[in-house]
Design a protein around this motif. Structure first.
Motif, short mmCIF file in Angstrom:
data_model
loop_
_atom_site.label_atom_id
_atom_site.label_comp_id
_atom_site.label_asym_id
_atom_site.label_seq_id
_atom_site.Cartn_x
_atom_site.Cartn_y
_atom_site.Cartn_z
N SER A 10 -23.36 32.06 -48.04
CA SER A 10 -22.71 33.26 -48.58
C SER A 10 -23.22 33.55 -49.99
N ALA A 11 -23.35 32.50 -50.82
CA ALA A 11 -23.86 32.67 -52.18
C ALA A 11 -25.30 33.16 -52.15
N PHE A 12 -26.09 32.64 -51.23
CA PHE A 12 -27.48 33.09 -51.10
C PHE A 12 -27.55 34.55 -50.69
N SER A 13 -26.72 34.95 -49.74
CA SER A 13 -26.75 36.34 -49.25
C SER A 13 -26.32 37.32 -50.32
N ARG A 14 -25.35 36.91 -51.17
CA ARG A 14 -24.89 37.81 -52.23
C ARG A 14 -25.98 38.06 -53.26
N ARG A 15 -26.68 37.02 -53.66
CA ARG A 15 -27.71 37.16 -54.71
C ARG A 15 -28.79 36.11 -54.49
N PRO A 16 -29.77 36.41 -53.62
CA PRO A 16 -30.77 35.39 -53.26
C PRO A 16 -31.55 34.85 -54.45
N SER A 17 -32.03 35.73 -55.32
CA SER A 17 -32.83 35.27 -56.45
C SER A 17 -32.00 34.40 -57.39
N GLY A 18 -30.74 34.79 -57.62
CA GLY A 18 -29.87 33.98 -58.46
C GLY A 18 -29.58 32.62 -57.85
N PHE A 19 -29.41 32.58 -56.53
CA PHE A 19 -29.16 31.31 -55.86
C PHE A 19 -30.37 30.38 -56.00
N LEU A 20 -31.57 30.93 -55.79
CA LEU A 20 -32.77 30.10 -55.84
C LEU A 20 -33.14 29.68 -57.25
N SER A 21 -32.56 30.35 -58.26
CA SER A 21 -32.83 29.92 -59.63
C SER A 21 -32.16 28.58 -59.93
N GLY A 22 -31.16 28.20 -59.13
CA GLY A 22 -30.49 26.92 -59.32
C GLY A 22 -31.12 25.80 -58.53
N THR A 23 -32.12 26.13 -57.72
CA THR A 23 -32.85 25.12 -56.95
C THR A 23 -34.27 25.66 -56.77
#
Length: 943
Positions: A10-23
């Protein structure tokens, strides 16, 4: 675990680039694939895990090679998935399609894409479910959709399977018949288009294509089965209208096989849903347009059904047919019938507003058999749309805004062509009467939507009939009266004046409206004026002052009267906003073409502001304007304030007072940008490092004898535990010699992150950087959230010897993974025995725990001397065991804030083994890359 994955996806779908910045994308993809292979995970969770690959494949698979590997992994999962898990297998096919298309694997004919194509074709051919419960039918439907998507994204990919697909379409008796028909039609259209691009292709090639013998047509070039990216764009729509050019295949009259296929498709099209019918007819229209040997009359038997349809999609495709074949297929009677039907549908009570607007748009872009205009894209009416026929679409006040404006526009076009005599004159009178009705509703108070509708209708009327003076002049009078009664509509009046001036450059109506508004404003009694009305009047007068053709004496008289305390009390309060509105009018008057005649009254107004306005800032600005007016020539004043005039007399609104300051002072006060980097940060030579731990905390450790894993854990849980990495860099000039920057002072370095793996960094000050002196040392303190390699953007502001301030961008700073390594942060009095105890304790914990802990093995070929050199060069600060013990080296890296990597390095018979243990499995890929790098360098050095 399922809930955790639901939150993460759900976090990835809301903001993929923001999610991937943490990993990292690689780590996230590895987690997804590992969980998909886990038999313990439920299929509902696995379906959820596929959503990132379906929706954002290019973010998760950051390169084509990663996409290829991911596709192979997913096909392995698909092969091992039991047939009864139909829903999961369907989602796997969709994910595979997304990954292969978006990573360009299909276009490059990669091995994975060819294998996947075979899998899809096998599923599409498996009709065993017809005689069973049909549980596998959804899988076949998805396979057809995937094949259609692959063909759409890579035209002619399936051209060599045309006969197979045709057989599947004709044999299918279930509801999947529609999916096979759509797929076959698309492949047929793309294959014929590909033939039109082949030199010398003709009837024989077409027969070979339909008969399945395509090796002769495509054998010479493996890539010729794929249209180029340019062709793919063309294939989106081949119907360019009667004047367009469509690529053709010259086959002569011998097209019996193709005509037979087309007839069968058309005869069975009524079995399909309306949207699918429209898609199929569109594709077949393109096929017939490309093959002149097939006459358009093949569609004739189906016209009656299409002309009488109530489906929007089918009526649209009928118009596409008419656009492509005009009088080759449609008679003049057909044309008149279609137009009348469109008029009827445009007002049908049972249809929704969007549908009716669509039908009106179809009338405005009607494809005529014998068009008079060249079809340049402008809205034109068909010849057959007479005023009598269009009278059914007259606008009324009961229409919604969109319908009213669409009808108003269409009727305006009709009566414009008829002229002012006869029906055209009566129609024009009706339109103006309707406009007056809208004006009356606005006058009596209404909502914002109706106000906007009225002004848009007024613009449309003026756009078409501005030349009819009796209406345009009367409209000006009524608009002035409307403004006096509703000054809050000032922005709408200004917008109307702007738009009519821009779109009707040859007309003076907008200037006439502004003149009339100026007159009614300046002649209105001041006693009836409120502060809100005054603010709106000033906005309007500022717009009036932009017109060089309008005399501004009355405006200045009005300004003088409202500022003078004896005449009006409106400005006695010293309202800052009101004062700025007055100054705005004055500013426009300062650059008015007739400034010479306005000099004295304008100076008087500015003096009144200086003497009587209560706000100090307004007084200061008025004093500045007065000084400019009385000291600069008209040309210089225009250059300072206006920066030029637009052709229509309106002044450029993007003005700046910064031009009042001298050029030398401006350059001194402004931060200037360097053309290229002036200096950079390079890594300083390493120094012996001790554990980065607070010295006070070191003294709190137990004596060596009591050093143990429990004591380390107690210290490890302390909030003040070591969590920083200090890196040293040298600030040096770039080699390119520019004497202007040999001496730099007051350097302020600013750093920005490229990800979220580290805490934000503060700015660093460096007193000076002199080329003839040793370089300055900069200490960069990083606080990791996750100890991953990263890059930092760097920039700096500095001062040059001439006093100018400069901004420059430095080359990015790359922080390698090994730069995050710290020795074990324990007190120095623990000694070797204490650190070895911690190493063994951590190793045992990692071996016995699951969760984030992981074990791995790295092997390489190194001789004993090379291994010893490697350990001394790279591992010495982190060595736990004695370096003289050659049988096994124990190395412990601490990575802030809370991670450890443990190595047991030993020489075995076959290779050197690096046994790896870590309490953070996400670090495995990074330590593997690091070991691969240093061992490869060691081998190269010795060789």
């Amino acid at each position: 675990m399922a809930a955790n994955w639901a939150e993460r996806i759900s976090a990835f779908s809301r903001r993929p680039s923001g999610f991937l910045s943490g990993t990292t994308a690689e780590a996230f993809l590895a987690e997804l694939l590992r969980e998909l292979r886990d038999d313990r995970a439920t299929y509902s969770v696995k379906i959820l895990l596929l959503s990132p690959l379906c929706e954002h494949p290019t973010l998760v698979c950051c390169s084509d090679s990663v996409g290829e590997e991911t596709a192979l992994e997913l096909m392995s999962v698909f092969a091992q998935c039991p047939p009864k898990s139909v829903q999961f297998r369907c989602h796997l096919l969709l994910a595979l399609t997304s990954v292969l298309i978006c990573t360009s694997c299909v276009k490059s004919h990669s091995r994975a894409s060819l294998d996947f194509l075979d899998v899809l074709l096998q599923i599409a051919q498996d009709t065993s479910d017809i005689h069973t419960d049909g549980s596998q039918r959804p899988l076949r439907a998805i396979a057809c959709e995937c094949l259609r998507e692959l063909e759409a994204c890579c035209p002619s990919l399936l051209s060599q399977r045309l006969e197979l697909l045709g057989g599947l379409w004709q044999q299918e008796t279930s509801r999947l018949h529609q999916a096979y028909a759509e797929l076959y039609t698309l492949v047929l259209r793309n294959a014929i288009y590909q033939l039109t691009q082949e030199t010398g292709a003709g009837a024989e090639h077409l027969k070979a294509l339909l008969g399945g013998n395509t090796s002769a047509a495509w054998e010479a070039d493996q890539e010729s089965g794929l249209a180029s990216s340019k062709d793919s764009a063309i294939l989106s729509s081949l119907i360019l209208g009667p004047m367009g050019t469509v690529p053709t295949l010259h086959t002569g009259p011998d097209c019996k096989e193709l005509r037979s296929v087309l007839s069968t498709l058309l005869d069975e099209s009524y079995l399909l849903t309306p949207l699918c019918q429209a898609t199929l007819l569109h594709r077949l229209t393109e096929v017939v347009a490309m093959v002149p040997g097939v006459p358009p009359a093949i569609f004739r038997t189906h016209l009656l059904r299409l002309l009488g349809t109530s489906e929007v999609s089918l009526l649209h495709v009928t118009l596409l047919l008419k656009c492509a074949f005009t009088d080759s297929l449609f008679s003049s009677e057909d044309e008149a019938f279609i137009l009348k039907r469109l008029v009827v549908l445009s007002q049908h009570l049972l249809l929704s507003t969007p549908e009716k607007l669509f039908y009106m748009d179809c009338i405005l872009h009607f494809p005529e058999n014998r068009p008079i205009s060249c079809g340049d894209g402008d809205e034109t009416l068909p010849v057959l749309l007479t005023p009598q026929l269009a009278s059914a679409l007259v606008p009324t006040v009961f229409n919604d805004s969109a319908t009213l404006l669409a009808r108003f526009n269409m009727l305006s076009l009709v009566y414009l062509e008829e002229g002012e005599e006869g029906q055209g004159g009566q129609g024009l009178a009706y339109l103006y009467e309707h406009l007056n009705s809208l004006l009356s509703m606005v006058e009596n108070g209404c909502g914002r939507e109706l106000v906007v509708t009225f002004f848009r209708a007024a613009f449309l009327f003026l756009y078409y009939f501005c030349h009819v003076e009796r209406y345009s002049n009367d409209l000006t009078k009524q608009l002035c009266q409307l403004y006096l009664n509703h000054t809050k509509l000032a922005p709408h009046f200004i917008n109307l004046a702007d738009q009519t001036q821009d779109r009707l450059s040859e007309s003076s109506w907008s200037v006439g409206l502004l003149k009339a508004l100026q007159r009614v404003i300046t002649e209105a009694p001041l006693t009836q004026l409120t502060s809100h009305d005054l603010s709106r009047h000033l906005k309007m007068l500022a717009r009036v002052a932009e017109e060089g053709e309008i005399i501004q004496q009355s405006t200045l008289t009005f300004l003088s009267s409202i500022i003078t305390p004896s005449s009006s009390s409106l400005c006695t309060g010293g309202d800052w906003c009101l004062g700025n509105e007055i100054l705005r009018v004055c500013r426009h008057l300062l650059v008015h073409p007739s400034l010479d005649s306005l000099l004295t009254p304008l100076a008087d107004v500015l003096q009144l502001l200086v003497c009587h306005y209560a706000d100090m800032e307004i007084q200061d600005h008025a004093r500045l304007y007065y000084t400019l007016l009385t000291t600069l020539s008209r040309e210089k004043l225009a250059g300072v304030l206006a920066q030029g005039m637009e052709e229509g007399g309106r002044q450029d609104k993007k003005q700046s007072l910064s031009c009042l300051i001298g050029e030398g002072l401006t350059s001194t006060l402004t931060i200037q940008q360097t053309e290229r980097a002036v200096f950079r940060l390079i890594e300083a030579p390493p120094e012996p490092r001790a554990g980065d731990i607070n010295s006070n905390e070191v003294q709190k450790g137990p004596e060596e004898a009591s050093a143990s894993m429990e004591a380390y854990r107690d210290q490890f849980s302390d909030s003040s535990f070591a969590s920083e990495i200090t890196l040293q860099y040298q600030l040096v000039h770039i080699n390119s010699h520019d004497s202007h920057f040999d001496q730099l002072f007051s350097i302020r370095l600013h750093f920005s992150l490229t990800d979220h793996h580290y805490e934000e960094l503060g700015d660093i000050s460096v007193p000076c950087l002199l080329r003839e002196r040793p370089s300055a040392i900069v200490q960069l303190t990083l606080k990791p959230r996750k100890p991953y390699p990263t890059s930092l953007h760097a920039s700096a502001i500095f001062t040059s010897p001439d006093g100018h301030t400069w901004h420059t961008t430095l080359p990015d700073i790359h922080v390698a993974f090994q730069q995050t390594f710290l020795p074990l942060p324990v007190p120095s009095n623990w000694g070797p025995g204490g650190t070895l105890s911690v190493f063994e304790g951590l190793w045992d914990e990692i071996c016995s725990e699951s969760g984030d802990s992981a074990m791995s093995l790295f092997c390489c070929q190194l001789k004993e001397a090379a291994l010893n050199t490697l350990v001394e060069k790279h591992f010495l600060p982190f060595l736990i065991s004695d370096a003289s013990h050659k049988e096994e080296f124990k190395v412990l890296f601490f990575l802030p804030p809370r991670s450890h990597i443990l190595l047991k390095v030993s020489s075995e018979e076959d290779a050197v083994h690096f046994n790896i243990a870590t309490d953070n499995w996400e670090l495995l890929s990074h330590i593997n890359s690091y070991l691969l790098k240093i061992t490869s360098l060691q081998e190269d050095t010795l060789s």
